[in-house]
Design a protein around this motif. Sequence first.
Motif, PDB file in Angstrom:
ATOM      1  N   GLN A  10     -86.852   6.526  30.621  1.00 11.79           N
ATOM      2  CA  GLN A  10     -87.525   6.104  29.351  1.00 11.79           C
ATOM      3  C   GLN A  10     -87.983   4.315  29.897  1.00 11.79           C
ATOM      4  N   TYR A  11     -87.103   3.400  30.240  1.00 12.59           N
ATOM      5  CA  TYR A  11     -87.107   2.384  30.752  1.00 12.59           C
ATOM      6  C   TYR A  11     -86.516   1.818  32.208  1.00 12.59           C
ATOM      7  N   ARG A  12     -87.479   0.046  32.509  1.00 12.58           N
ATOM      8  CA  ARG A  12     -86.940   0.145  34.249  1.00 12.58           C
ATOM      9  C   ARG A  12     -85.764   0.285  34.523  1.00 12.58           C
ATOM     10  N   GLN A  13     -84.664  -0.238  33.170  1.00 15.39           N
ATOM     11  CA  GLN A  13     -83.195  -1.430  32.845  1.00 15.39           C
ATOM     12  C   GLN A  13     -82.841   0.399  33.668  1.00 15.39           C
ATOM     13  N   ASP A  45     -97.060   2.484  42.525  1.00 17.44           N
ATOM     14  CA  ASP A  45     -97.939   3.911  41.893  1.00 17.44           C
ATOM     15  C   ASP A  45     -96.671   4.283  40.432  1.00 17.44           C
ATOM     16  N   TYR A  46     -95.661   4.541  40.808  1.00 11.70           N
ATOM     17  CA  TYR A  46     -95.016   5.375  39.564  1.00 11.70           C
ATOM     18  C   TYR A  46     -94.474   3.890  38.607  1.00 11.70           C
ATOM     19  N   TRP A  47     -94.015   2.731  39.004  1.00 16.79           N
ATOM     20  CA  TRP A  47     -93.417   1.784  38.272  1.00 16.79           C
ATOM     21  C   TRP A  47     -93.987   0.843  37.631  1.00 16.79           C
ATOM     22  N   THR A  48     -95.691   1.088  38.420  1.00 17.77           N
ATOM     23  CA  THR A  48     -96.590   0.638  36.818  1.00 17.77           C
ATOM     24  C   THR A  48     -96.582   1.835  35.524  1.00 17.77           C
ATOM     25  N   THR A  49     -96.700   2.319  35.881  1.00 22.60           N
ATOM     26  CA  THR A  49     -96.583   3.671  34.613  1.00 22.60           C
ATOM     27  C   THR A  49     -94.899   3.624  33.443  1.00 22.60           C
ATOM     28  N   VAL A  50     -94.488   3.105  34.004  1.00 23.18           N
ATOM     29  CA  VAL A  50     -92.679   2.991  33.331  1.00 23.18           C
ATOM     30  C   VAL A  50     -92.890   1.203  32.374  1.00 23.18           C
ATOM     31  N   PRO A  51     -92.987   1.644  31.551  1.00 28.62           N
ATOM     32  CA  PRO A  51     -92.647   0.064  30.183  1.00 28.62           C
ATOM     33  C   PRO A  51     -91.458  -0.827  30.323  1.00 28.62           C
ATOM     34  N   ASN A  52     -90.949  -1.998  30.660  1.00 32.14           N
ATOM     35  CA  ASN A  52     -90.274  -2.467  30.511  1.00 32.14           C
ATOM     36  C   ASN A  52     -89.605  -2.491  28.640  1.00 32.14           C
ATOM     37  N   LYS A  53     -88.267  -2.744  28.336  1.00 31.54           N
ATOM     38  CA  LYS A  53     -87.633  -2.105  27.456  1.00 31.54           C
ATOM     39  C   LYS A  53     -87.912  -3.834  26.739  1.00 31.54           C
TER      40      LYS A  53
END
Length: 61
Positions: A10-13, A45-53
């Motif tokens: 759900q988040y990067r962390q 590419d993947y990390w561009t789609t996951v928002p920061n919390k």
Amino acid sequence: MLMNNTNKRQYRQLSDETKAKISQSMRNKSKTPTHRENISNGLKDYWTTVPNKLTNDKAGA
């Protein structure tokens, strides 16, 4: 707000425990330079789609 359990981030962390498990599972596994490049491109590419919390500092802004 209820979140559906899709087994996706759900988040990067990540927790330190999760990071340790990932690190341990990846030990002693070699990859070719081409494979490393493909992994890198896919993760970028993947990390561009996951928002920061959002943190409390940013929530009111």
